[in-house]
Design a protein around this motif. Structure first.
Motif, PDB file in Angstrom:
ATOM      1  N   ASP A  50       6.292  -7.008  13.536  1.00  0.00           N
ATOM      2  CA  ASP A  50       5.043  -7.674  13.164  1.00  0.00           C
ATOM      3  C   ASP A  50       4.720  -8.778  14.169  1.00  0.00           C
ATOM      4  OD1 ASP A  50       5.017  -6.050  10.899  1.00  0.00           O
ATOM      5  OD2 ASP A  50       6.221  -7.499   9.756  1.00  0.00           O
ATOM      6  N   HIS A  51       3.480  -8.791  14.627  1.00  0.00           N
ATOM      7  CA  HIS A  51       2.976  -9.842  15.529  1.00  0.00           C
ATOM      8  C   HIS A  51       3.828 -10.037  16.779  1.00  0.00           C
ATOM      9  CE1 HIS A  51       0.225 -10.733  12.355  1.00  0.00           C
ATOM     10  NE2 HIS A  51       1.219 -11.020  11.510  1.00  0.00           N
ATOM     11  N   PHE A  52       4.435  -8.978  17.234  1.00  0.00           N
ATOM     12  CA  PHE A  52       5.266  -9.106  18.438  1.00  0.00           C
ATOM     13  C   PHE A  52       4.411  -9.504  19.639  1.00  0.00           C
ATOM     14  CE2 PHE A  52       7.090  -7.219  22.284  1.00  0.00           C
ATOM     15  CZ  PHE A  52       8.295  -7.891  22.309  1.00  0.00           C
ATOM     16  N   LYS A  53       3.178  -9.008  19.633  1.00  0.00           N
ATOM     17  CA  LYS A  53       2.267  -9.277  20.744  1.00  0.00           C
ATOM     18  C   LYS A  53       2.094 -10.798  20.949  1.00  0.00           C
ATOM     19  CE  LYS A  53      -2.281  -7.838  22.372  1.00  0.00           C
ATOM     20  NZ  LYS A  53      -2.803  -9.195  22.456  1.00  0.00           N
ATOM     21  N   ASP A  54       2.050 -11.507  19.838  1.00  0.00           N
ATOM     22  CA  ASP A  54       1.868 -12.958  19.935  1.00  0.00           C
ATOM     23  C   ASP A  54       3.016 -13.604  20.700  1.00  0.00           C
ATOM     24  OD1 ASP A  54      -0.304 -12.458  18.439  1.00  0.00           O
ATOM     25  OD2 ASP A  54       0.498 -13.274  16.551  1.00  0.00           O
ATOM     26  N   ILE A  55       4.225 -13.127  20.422  1.00  0.00           N
ATOM     27  CA  ILE A  55       5.397 -13.687  21.103  1.00  0.00           C
ATOM     28  C   ILE A  55       5.307 -13.411  22.599  1.00  0.00           C
ATOM     29  CG2 ILE A  55       7.916 -13.492  21.339  1.00  0.00           C
ATOM     30  CD1 ILE A  55       7.991 -12.941  18.316  1.00  0.00           C
ATOM     31  N   ASN A  56       4.961 -12.169  22.906  1.00  0.00           N
ATOM     32  CA  ASN A  56       4.820 -11.773  24.310  1.00  0.00           C
ATOM     33  C   ASN A  56       3.759 -12.622  25.010  1.00  0.00           C
ATOM     34  OD1 ASN A  56       6.404  -9.990  25.606  1.00  0.00           O
ATOM     35  ND2 ASN A  56       5.249  -8.156  25.059  1.00  0.00           N
TER      36      ASN A  56
END
Ligand code: C2E
Ligand code: MG
Ligand code: MG
Length: 820
Positions: free
Chosen positions: A429-435
């Protein structure tokens, strides 16, 4: 009287004498004869030819010295003569007495009188046998040259053709007439100015020279030729004779060979293949440059002794090489091996060697020759390619290709065993935000950490693969919806633990979609597509959870999950308790035992059936702890009853297959009983057939140990499993519990009647007790009694009862035994 001769007469006589002398001395045969053949003159030469003197010949007939054929010929020739044409020449051939042929040429001159009649003939003959032979010889020579299989030319020193034979025309494609107007320069591009000065020089010295050149044919083809040139000086003139052979065929083969050889050498060089030869008798080896290079040693360093080479092979690979060698020499196997050699710098190389054995006529090996190739890079590359094509570079997890392979394998197993298979789609979930906020490096590290955690949550036989990005696919063989739900819950738990990467503490949660084979699809494509769909549902439902593809599975799993979670606290929160169901002797209706049946009362979920929560407790492993609690509580209860003076009965405790497989089961049971001080004979452990048959040999072992401790074992739900009679004999079973499904229709179903009868008879003959469970009617009871069943249990007598009610039931029945 002597007649006086006039000067004219004198002159004439002198002239006649002069010619006569001339004719005498000439190296020719000279005769003169009259038309009838009477000889008037013959010289010495012809006289010696016929063996007479000239005088004797005069007056004889010329024709009598000729053969009939020659007579005829001479007459014919003479008939041709006339005053206008008085001379003729012809040749005659004769066979001598010793069979040799001689040739003569005759010239006849006829003299005519004034009336034109033939007056006399003068014949001059010449022996031309020698000349004829030389001519014949020459003709033969010419014939040979004309028809020689080689082209033959005769040329002037400046190369103009003076003679060409048939083959020359054939090879060059010109007619002889054309060639005779041409010169060597026209057909030989290498000798544009005629016969080359070198050739002239060479041939003058040695008379002949051999050169290879090329000739150009009339149609423009260039053909390779082999030329033998000879220098001839004749009558002050110089010539060159050339014998020319078309060597296209030979050249072609030579070129092919040369090409093959150079190609081989080039290919070997390119492929970096070294070649070697080992003379077995002398034990000397011969290596190509490339071989030295491959083995990393200077030329001749090795001193060509094979032992030195063998020393280079890694000790681990020596046996392999020795074996290959002896098999190759025996002829039992081809020499085709891969081994490693250690180089001077400590590194090693992987070598691929191929060889053949050359043998003498008796088959004895003479030498071995072969090739070596450094395949180190290839091997490394192969491994790398293998890794690249099957594993994800970042996490080292199997990629889509390998996943496919694993799925096929798992599918095959599932099809054979009839088991299910779970496919899960997991997305963070929301991995894109971390990236995006922390950068790809942190993102990558997080993915690696997640992969590691996922792996820790799975079994050996499960497959975890990364599909790219933050998506993972899991294949769980032998897993049904319940199992998958548990795994998913565990995965969510481990993944969402805080993760420390560099200075950051990150929490990432997964959303999981689950599809189950065969229910949701039978191919990886369909299953992963459905799992993907389910994963989006999990995202829609707020993320950090899992969803099944099918709603029923989803509903069931949601409850299961809820139960599993709640069950974890059930013991601690005192939500578990036992009910007791009486077991009666069929003979006298006395209570002989009680079965402890587990109950769970949850504050929100209410009363949960053991049929529902026991499998969950088994899946999560909680059954071990719960089972121990049941055993302890039931044993303690019986002890209390006994202590309080209750008539002795046995206590039956259900044992799950999971408990049965636990190490140290007997010790645990014994320890509990000893702790409570309950004699072993009061405990009866109920085991299902399946639990025993899962691993019969271990079961025999465990049951024997329990039996030795005086603890009784009964087989619960007997008849529903697949007990093997031969094992049944070995199992230390005290009692068979006839399953309630047979008891239910015992009064009307003949088949059930037969089964129950058979079970009772079998148990009796094996010395086992029988108890029928689920007895609800008097009819069922009557039938069971008739068949000789020992005990009964069921609603007809009592439902499983809470503690106080059970105690009341016992009290009542003691005072008034039930109607049995
Ligand atoms: P079981 O051991 O075969 O237990 C008999 C089941 O039949 C019990 O259901 C009981 O209530 C029910 N029963 C008894 N007499 C009658 C009858 O006349 N008619 C009908 N229709 N049913 C009758 P329960 O209590 O719901 O237990 C279900 C199963 O759960 C048990 O089957 C047993 O396999 C398991 N179980 C219960 N307690 C425990 C436990 O402490 N440990 C383990 N491992 N399993 C347990
Ligand atoms: Mg039971
Ligand atoms: Mg049962």
């Amino acid at each position: 009287m002597p007649t006086e001769r006039t000067p004219l007469e004198m002159n004439l006589m002198e002239t006649t004498e002069h010619y006569r002398r001339l004719a005498e001395d000439m190296p020719f045969y000279v005769v003169a004869f009259q038309p009838d053949g009477t000889l008037t003159f013959a010289n010495d030469l012809i006289a010696s030819l016929v063996g007479m003197s000239t005088k004797q010949l005069i007056g004889r007939n010329f024709f009598e010295f000729l053969s009939t054929d020659d007579q005829k010929l001479v007459r014919e020739r003479l008939a041709l003569l006339s005053p206008e044409q008085p001379v003729e020449t012809h040749q005659q051939s004769n066979l001598t007495a010793n069979g040799e042929r001689t040739y003569h040429q005759w010239t006849n001159r006829a003299f005519f009188d004034a009336a034109g009649n033939l007056a006399s003939v003068q014949a001059i003959g010449e022996d031309i046998t020698e000349r004829k032979r030389a001519e014949e010889e020459l003709r033969l020579m010419q014939f040979s040259i004309d028809h020689s299989p080689d082209a033959v030319y005769r040329m002037t020193p400046d190369g103009r053709f003076l003679y060409v034979n048939k083959m020359a025309c054939q090879i060059l494609g010109y007619s002889a007439e054309e060639l005779l107007t041409m010169s060597v320069a026209d057909i030989d591009p290498n000798q544009p100015f005629g016969v080359s000065p070198e050739v002239v020089q060479a041939t003058k010295k040695t008379k002949t020279a051999r050169v290879e050149s090329e000739h150009k044919t009339k149609d423009g083809r260039i053909i390779p030729v082999d030329i033998l040139v000879s220098y001839v000086e004749y009558e002050g003139k110089e010539y060159h004779c050339a014998f020319v052979r078309d060597i296209s065929g030979r050249k072609h083969i030579e070129d092919e060979l040369q090409n093959t050889h150079s190609n081989l050498v080039a290919a070997q060089k390119l492929a970096q293949i070294g070649s070697w030869e080992w003379d077995i008798r002398s034990n000397l080896a011969n290596w190509s440059d490339e071989t030295y290079r491959i083995f990393g040693i200077g030329k001749n360093k090795l001193r060509e002794h094979r032992e030195n080479f063998l020393d280079m092979i890694l000790p681990e690979d020596r046996n392999l090489v020795d074996k290959a060698l002896s098999e190759a020499l025996d002829g039992t196997n081809d020499y085709d091996i891969v081994y490693r050699v250690k180089l001077a710098d400590g590194t090693f190389k992987v070598i691929h060697a191929l060889a053949e054995v050359v043998r003498d006529t008796q088959g004895k090996p003479l030498l071995m020759r072969g090739t070596v190739q450094d395949v180190t890079q290839g091997k490394l590359a192969e491994e790398r390619i293998e890794k690249l094509s099957h594993f994800d570079q970042l996490t080292g997890l199997p990629n889509r290709t390998l996943l496919n392979d694993h799925f096929k394998f798992a599918l095959g197993l599932a099809q054979r065993s009839g088991e299910s298979l779970a496919v899960m789609f997991l997305d963070l979930d929301h991995f894109k935000d971390i990236n995006d906020t922390l950068g790809h490096s942190i993102g990558d590290q997080l993915l690696m950490a997640v992969a590691k955690r996922l792996k820790s949550a799975l079994r050996e036989e499960d497959t975890l693969s990364r599909q790219g990005g933050d998506e993972f696919v899991l294949i769980l063989p032998g897993t049904d919806a319940d199992g998958a739900a548990l795994v998913a819950a565990k995965v969510i738990e481990v993944v969402s633990e805080p993760c420390h990467i560099e200075q950051h503490e990150l929490i990432v949660t997964p959303s999981i979609g689950i599809a189950i084979y065969p229910h949701d699809g039978e191919s990886l494509e369909l299953l992963s597509k459905n799992a993907d769909t389910a994963m989006y549902r999990a995202k829609d439902d707020g993320r950090n959870n899992f969803r099944f593809f099918t709603p029923e599975m989803q509903a069931k799993s949601s409850r299961n999950l809820k139960l599993a979670n709640a069950l974890r606290h059930a013991l601690a929160r005192n939500e578990l308790f036992l009910h007791y169901q009486p077991q009666l002797s069929i003979q006298d209706g006395h209570i002989v035992g009680a079965e402890a049946l587990l109950r769970w009362q949850h504050p929100e979920l209410g009363m949960v059936s053991p049929a529902e929560f026991i499998p969950i407790a088994e899946d999560t492993g909680q059954i071990v702890q719960i089972g121990e609690w049941v055993l302890r509580t039931a044993a303690k209860q019986l002890k209390d009853w006994l202590d309080s003076g209750m008539r002795p009965i046995t206590i039956a405790v259900n044992l799950s297959a999971v408990q049965f497989r636990q190490q140290g089961l007997t010790e645990l049971v014994v320890q509990i009983l000893n702790e409570i001080e309950l004699p072993h004979k009061y405990l009866e452990l109920e085991l299902t057939e399946a639990a025993m048959m899962d691993n019969p040999l271990d079961a025999i072992d465990v049951m024997t140990r329990l039996h030795e401790q005086g603890i009784r074992i009964s087989i619960d739900d007997f008849g529903t499993g697949y007990s093997s009679l031969s094992y049944l004999k070995q199992f230390k079973v005290y009692k068979l519990k006839i399953d309630q499904s047979f008891v239910r229709d015992i009064t009307d179903d003949n088949e059930d009647k037969a089964i129950v009868t058979a079970i009772i008879n079998m148990a009796t003959s094996l010395g086992m007790q029988t108890i029928a469970e689920g007895v609800e009617t008097a009819g069922q009871l009557a039938f069971l009694r008739l068949q000789g069943c020992s005990e009964v249990q069921g609603y007809y007598f009592s439902k499983p009862l809470p503690l106080d009610q059970f105690e009341a039931f016992v009290r009542n029945s003691n005072s008034a035994p039930p109607a049995i």
